[in-house]
Design an enzyme around this catalytic site. Structure first.
Site, PDB file in Angstrom:
ATOM      1  N   LYS A  26     -14.198  -0.201  26.406  1.00  0.00           N
ATOM      2  CA  LYS A  26     -14.142  -1.531  27.000  1.00  0.00           C
ATOM      3  C   LYS A  26     -12.711  -2.032  26.883  1.00  0.00           C
ATOM      4  O   LYS A  26     -12.172  -2.145  25.780  1.00  0.00           O
ATOM      5  CB  LYS A  26     -15.088  -2.490  26.268  1.00  0.00           C
ATOM      6  N   HIS A  40      19.945  -7.347  34.387  1.00  0.00           N
ATOM      7  CA  HIS A  40      21.335  -7.473  34.804  1.00  0.00           C
ATOM      8  C   HIS A  40      21.693  -8.909  35.199  1.00  0.00           C
ATOM      9  O   HIS A  40      20.927  -9.590  35.891  1.00  0.00           O
ATOM     10  CB  HIS A  40      21.609  -6.547  35.984  1.00  0.00           C
ATOM     11  N   ARG A  78      30.428  -8.659  28.995  1.00  0.00           N
ATOM     12  CA  ARG A  78      29.341  -8.880  29.933  1.00  0.00           C
ATOM     13  C   ARG A  78      28.207  -9.625  29.246  1.00  0.00           C
ATOM     14  O   ARG A  78      28.113  -9.666  28.010  1.00  0.00           O
ATOM     15  CB  ARG A  78      28.825  -7.561  30.508  1.00  0.00           C
ATOM     16  N   ASN A 106      17.155  -3.419  31.094  1.00  0.00           N
ATOM     17  CA  ASN A 106      18.434  -4.125  31.168  1.00  0.00           C
ATOM     18  C   ASN A 106      18.354  -5.163  32.275  1.00  0.00           C
ATOM     19  O   ASN A 106      18.367  -4.830  33.458  1.00  0.00           O
ATOM     20  CB  ASN A 106      19.570  -3.126  31.430  1.00  0.00           C
ATOM     21  N   THR A 164     -20.488   0.041  27.145  1.00  0.00           N
ATOM     22  CA  THR A 164     -19.256  -0.713  26.895  1.00  0.00           C
ATOM     23  C   THR A 164     -19.563  -2.190  26.647  1.00  0.00           C
ATOM     24  O   THR A 164     -18.795  -2.879  25.977  1.00  0.00           O
ATOM     25  CB  THR A 164     -18.266  -0.559  28.055  1.00  0.00           C
TER      26      THR A 164
END
Length: 296
Positions: A12, A249, A175, A247, A58
């Site tokens: 489940k 940017h 940066r 990353n 389930t």
């Protein structure tokens, strides 16, 4: 050449529950969980003959999750996942292995006139993770966090990389570096109930973020290794850290294209495509992870 049944499991997925603990009529605690259970064992007959005698519905798994969430108090999610995994293996003879994944979504109290409100919250960023595998090979537990966004506006460089005729990226000595931290760390194969899961998680969380901030980065790969190394250095009971760092940017905007002086400081925050940096940091004497350890 015969056709045979390979490895299989079922369960489940994503049982959502919110537990409200009422200390008094107005003083409450909140716990918001997403729980997934997956079981394997003697289940070939249901695949090969449609015989469901060994199949736990389930829906029953969902009911067990809800029932165990009534515990007073509700334990740390690692302990909660371990209790669920042991129950499914111990209570049902056909089942030999249980995998439990738990995500906890953090909520913080809304500031009110006289301090934090006793029963009103706002959703915080990120989530906490626990994964438990319990079976014949033993018990293994991993913890982690997901979607914790971090950014540093300087202290990051990227240069000296391989170039060819397709390279258009310019090297930079300064940066913006931003990422969404997805981290998992594996505990030593010891399910000792005395483990302070909350303290371990809090320490790892803080170490990851502090190391991101304090590491002068020459690449996000270097930062990834430093973050994992710091967690293992500070917590001897952890043996492996896996990190996934997209990353995010931030591209400088050239204002001169608009007929304005380019003073810098304005960036285009892109959401895709993005670099995806993944890596594992581990102790050289760490036992291999169990094959089906629920990292995700």
């Amino acid at each position: 050449m015969a056709i045979v049944l390979g490895p299989n499991r079922y369960g489940k997925a994503e049982v959502r529950l919110v537990r409200v603990t009422r200390t008094t009529a107005t003083e409450h605690e909140l716990c918001d969980l997403n729980v997934s259970v997956s079981l394997s064992g003697d289940l070939a007959d249901t695949h090969l003959r449609g015989d469901n005698a060994h199949v736990i519905p389930t829906d029953t798994m969902r009911a067990v999750v809800f029932a165990f969430a009534q515990d007073e108090p509700l334990p740390a999610i690692e302990a909660f996942g371990l209790r669920l995994a042991r129950h499914f293996v111990d209570a049902y003879d056909p089942i030999d292995t249980a995998r439990v994944r738990v995500l906890e979504y953090p909520w913080i109290r809304i500031p009110a006139a006289h301090g934090p409100h006793p029963h009103a919250w706002t959703r915080a960023a990120g989530s906490r993770y626990a994964g438990v595998l319990h079976g014949p090979a033993g018990t293994e537990i991993c913890s982690g966090l997901a979607d914790v966004t971090v950014l540093k506006s300087t202290g990051s460089e990227f240069h000296g990389f391989l170039t060819d005729r397709y390279t258009t990226l310019a090297p930079t000595r300064d940066r913006v570096l931003a990422t969404n931290v997805h981290a998992r760390w594996r505990h030593r194969r010891d399910d000792d109930a005395s483990t302070d899961w909350d303290a371990s998680f809090g320490a790892a969380h803080d170490t990851l973020l502090r190391t991101f901030a304090e590491t002068h980065s020459l690449s996000l790969q270097q930062t990834l290794y430093a973050m994992g190394e710091a967690v293992l250095t500070e917590q001897g009971d952890l043996v492996e850290v896996r990190l996934e760092l997209p990353n995010k940017h931030h591209v400088p905007v050239d204002s001169s294209a608009f007929g304005r002086p380019d003073a810098g400081g304005v960036y285009h925050a892109t959401d895709r495509p993005y670099g995806l940096i993944e890596g594992t940091v581990l102790r050289d004497d760490a036992a291999p992870a169990l094959a089906d350890l629920p990292w995700r």
